[in-house]
Motif scaffolding. Structure first.
Motif, PDB file in Angstrom:
ATOM      1  N   VAL A  12       0.828  -1.211   0.000  1.00 31.97           N
ATOM      2  CA  VAL A  12       0.000   0.000   0.000  1.00 31.97           C
ATOM      3  C   VAL A  12       0.862   1.261   0.000  1.00 31.97           C
ATOM      4  N   GLY A  13       1.946   1.277   0.745  1.00 33.87           N
ATOM      5  CA  GLY A  13       2.822   2.447   0.786  1.00 33.87           C
ATOM      6  C   GLY A  13       3.415   2.774  -0.574  1.00 33.87           C
ATOM      7  N   ARG A  14       3.888   1.747  -1.260  1.00 34.69           N
ATOM      8  CA  ARG A  14       4.452   1.942  -2.600  1.00 34.69           C
ATOM      9  C   ARG A  14       3.372   2.404  -3.577  1.00 34.69           C
ATOM     10  N   ALA A  15       2.184   1.790  -3.484  1.00 34.81           N
ATOM     11  CA  ALA A  15       1.083   2.186  -4.358  1.00 34.81           C
ATOM     12  C   ALA A  15       0.651   3.625  -4.079  1.00 34.81           C
ATOM     13  N   LYS A  16       0.622   4.012  -2.804  1.00 33.16           N
ATOM     14  CA  LYS A  16       0.252   5.385  -2.447  1.00 33.16           C
ATOM     15  C   LYS A  16       1.202   6.390  -3.081  1.00 33.16           C
ATOM     16  N   ALA A  17       2.511   6.136  -2.971  1.00 33.91           N
ATOM     17  CA  ALA A  17       3.499   7.034  -3.562  1.00 33.91           C
ATOM     18  C   ALA A  17       3.282   7.153  -5.072  1.00 33.91           C
ATOM     19  N   PHE A  18       3.011   6.024  -5.732  1.00 33.97           N
ATOM     20  CA  PHE A  18       2.779   6.026  -7.174  1.00 33.97           C
ATOM     21  C   PHE A  18       1.521   6.806  -7.539  1.00 33.97           C
ATOM     22  N   TYR A  19       0.384   6.447  -6.913  1.00 38.72           N
ATOM     23  CA  TYR A  19      -0.879   7.088  -7.291  1.00 38.72           C
ATOM     24  C   TYR A  19      -0.952   8.546  -6.865  1.00 38.72           C
ATOM     25  N   ASP A  20      -0.331   8.902  -5.740  1.00 33.65           N
ATOM     26  CA  ASP A  20      -0.269  10.317  -5.358  1.00 33.65           C
ATOM     27  C   ASP A  20       0.358  11.132  -6.486  1.00 33.65           C
ATOM     28  N   ALA A  22       1.022  10.079  -9.786  1.00 35.87           N
ATOM     29  CA  ALA A  22       0.439   9.876 -11.113  1.00 35.87           C
ATOM     30  C   ALA A  22      -0.913  10.559 -11.285  1.00 35.87           C
ATOM     31  N   LEU A  23      -1.714  10.612 -10.231  1.00 31.02           N
ATOM     32  CA  LEU A  23      -3.062  11.163 -10.360  1.00 31.02           C
ATOM     33  C   LEU A  23      -3.147  12.664 -10.106  1.00 31.02           C
ATOM     34  N   ALA A  24      -2.130  13.230  -9.450  1.00 30.81           N
ATOM     35  CA  ALA A  24      -2.141  14.662  -9.136  1.00 30.81           C
ATOM     36  C   ALA A  24      -2.337  15.542 -10.372  1.00 30.81           C
ATOM     37  N   PRO A  25      -1.678  15.274 -11.502  1.00 27.69           N
ATOM     38  CA  PRO A  25      -1.892  16.125 -12.673  1.00 27.69           C
ATOM     39  C   PRO A  25      -3.325  16.088 -13.213  1.00 27.69           C
ATOM     40  N   LEU A  26      -4.069  15.068 -12.821  1.00 22.05           N
ATOM     41  CA  LEU A  26      -5.468  14.942 -13.260  1.00 22.05           C
ATOM     42  C   LEU A  26      -6.436  15.586 -12.281  1.00 22.05           C
ATOM     43  N   GLY A  27      -5.896  16.172 -11.214  1.00 19.05           N
ATOM     44  CA  GLY A  27      -6.754  16.778 -10.194  1.00 19.05           C
ATOM     45  C   GLY A  27      -7.366  15.755  -9.261  1.00 19.05           C
ATOM     46  N   ILE A  28      -6.769  14.569  -9.205  1.00 17.22           N
ATOM     47  CA  ILE A  28      -7.270  13.483  -8.359  1.00 17.22           C
ATOM     48  C   ILE A  28      -6.306  13.300  -7.200  1.00 17.22           C
ATOM     49  N   GLY A  29      -6.844  13.261  -5.989  1.00 20.28           N
ATOM     50  CA  GLY A  29      -6.012  13.084  -4.808  1.00 20.28           C
ATOM     51  C   GLY A  29      -6.732  12.256  -3.763  1.00 20.28           C
ATOM     52  N   ILE A  30      -6.108  12.104  -2.612  1.00 21.61           N
ATOM     53  CA  ILE A  30      -6.708  11.332  -1.521  1.00 21.61           C
ATOM     54  C   ILE A  30      -7.891  12.108  -0.950  1.00 21.61           C
ATOM     55  N   VAL A  31      -9.029  11.455  -0.920  1.00 18.89           N
ATOM     56  CA  VAL A  31     -10.251  12.025  -0.371  1.00 18.89           C
ATOM     57  C   VAL A  31     -10.570  11.390   0.975  1.00 18.89           C
ATOM     58  N   MET A  32     -10.212  10.120   1.127  1.00 22.51           N
ATOM     59  CA  MET A  32     -10.567   9.385   2.335  1.00 22.51           C
ATOM     60  C   MET A  32      -9.580   8.255   2.554  1.00 22.51           C
ATOM     61  N   GLN A  33      -9.291   7.975   3.819  1.00 27.31           N
ATOM     62  CA  GLN A  33      -8.490   6.811   4.170  1.00 27.31           C
ATOM     63  C   GLN A  33      -9.226   6.048   5.261  1.00 27.31           C
ATOM     64  N   VAL A  34      -9.256   4.734   5.122  1.00 29.65           N
ATOM     65  CA  VAL A  34      -9.924   3.883   6.102  1.00 29.65           C
ATOM     66  C   VAL A  34      -8.881   2.921   6.648  1.00 29.65           C
ATOM     67  N   GLY A  41      -9.755  -5.493   8.755  1.00 33.42           N
ATOM     68  CA  GLY A  41      -8.931  -6.261   7.825  1.00 33.42           C
ATOM     69  C   GLY A  41      -7.802  -5.426   7.272  1.00 33.42           C
ATOM     70  N   GLN A  42      -8.012  -4.864   6.111  1.00 32.46           N
ATOM     71  CA  GLN A  42      -6.982  -4.112   5.407  1.00 32.46           C
ATOM     72  C   GLN A  42      -7.270  -2.609   5.438  1.00 32.46           C
ATOM     73  N   ALA A  43      -6.233  -1.802   5.248  1.00 35.25           N
ATOM     74  CA  ALA A  43      -6.375  -0.359   5.114  1.00 35.25           C
ATOM     75  C   ALA A  43      -6.663  -0.025   3.648  1.00 35.25           C
ATOM     76  N   TYR A  44      -7.414   1.047   3.433  1.00 33.73           N
ATOM     77  CA  TYR A  44      -7.781   1.474   2.088  1.00 33.73           C
ATOM     78  C   TYR A  44      -7.579   2.968   1.938  1.00 33.73           C
ATOM     79  N   ILE A  45      -7.181   3.377   0.737  1.00 35.54           N
ATOM     80  CA  ILE A  45      -7.021   4.784   0.392  1.00 35.54           C
ATOM     81  C   ILE A  45      -8.010   5.083  -0.726  1.00 35.54           C
ATOM     82  N   GLY A  46      -8.853   6.086  -0.522  1.00 34.89           N
ATOM     83  CA  GLY A  46      -9.835   6.479  -1.525  1.00 34.89           C
ATOM     84  C   GLY A  46      -9.392   7.734  -2.261  1.00 34.89           C
TER      85      GLY A  46
END
Length: 128
Positions: A12-20, A22-34, A41-46
């Motif tokens: 998840v940490g590696r994926a977070k760094a990637f998606y943070d 990669a998605l920033a130029p599209l105006g997409i960022g973290i909205v929610m974390q569970v 069970g598992q942690a999720y990043i929305g």
């Protein structure tokens, strides 16, 4: 219509760094974390925009499925009907219809595993 989609990743940490990044130029960022403590069970990043998460990234093992797709239901009865039909068609229970207040107070969803083990959901965000 699709409500949201989720993927299961090995780190998840590696994926977070990637998606943070990669998605920033599209105006997409973290909205929610569970957290894992909340889900049991598992942690999720929305990721999403305008306060709405529509792309979820989470950890998990081979038994959690690699893909999660959630379809919008018009009302809670639609969620119930989806669950009943999916179970009758050979789906396996992955969370019966009900409120999921850890997402938000009106989140009413049902989860089934399809014949290939993919996590399919119907969700209604409207109040009862």
């Amino acid at each position: 219509m699709l409500d949201h989609i989720g993927i299961t990743v090995s780190d998840v940490g590696r994926a977070k760094a990637f998606y943070d990044a990669a998605l920033a130029p599209l105006g997409i960022g973290i909205v929610m974390q569970v957290s894992a403590e909340v889900t049991g069970g598992q942690a999720y990043i929305g990721y999403g925009s305008q306060g709405r998460p529509y792309f979820w990234v989470g950890g998990g093992g081979p038994d959690t499925g690699r893909l999660h797709v959630a379809f919008s239901a018009p009302d809670r009865a639609g969620v119930d009907a989806f669950y009943k039909a999916a179970m009758a068609a050979g789906g396996r229970d992955n969370g019966p219809p009900g409120l999921r207040p850890h997402y938000h107070p009106n989140y009413y969803g049902a989860f089934v595993l399809d014949p290939d083990g993919l996590n399919v959901e119907a969700v209604c965000h409207a109040p009862a």
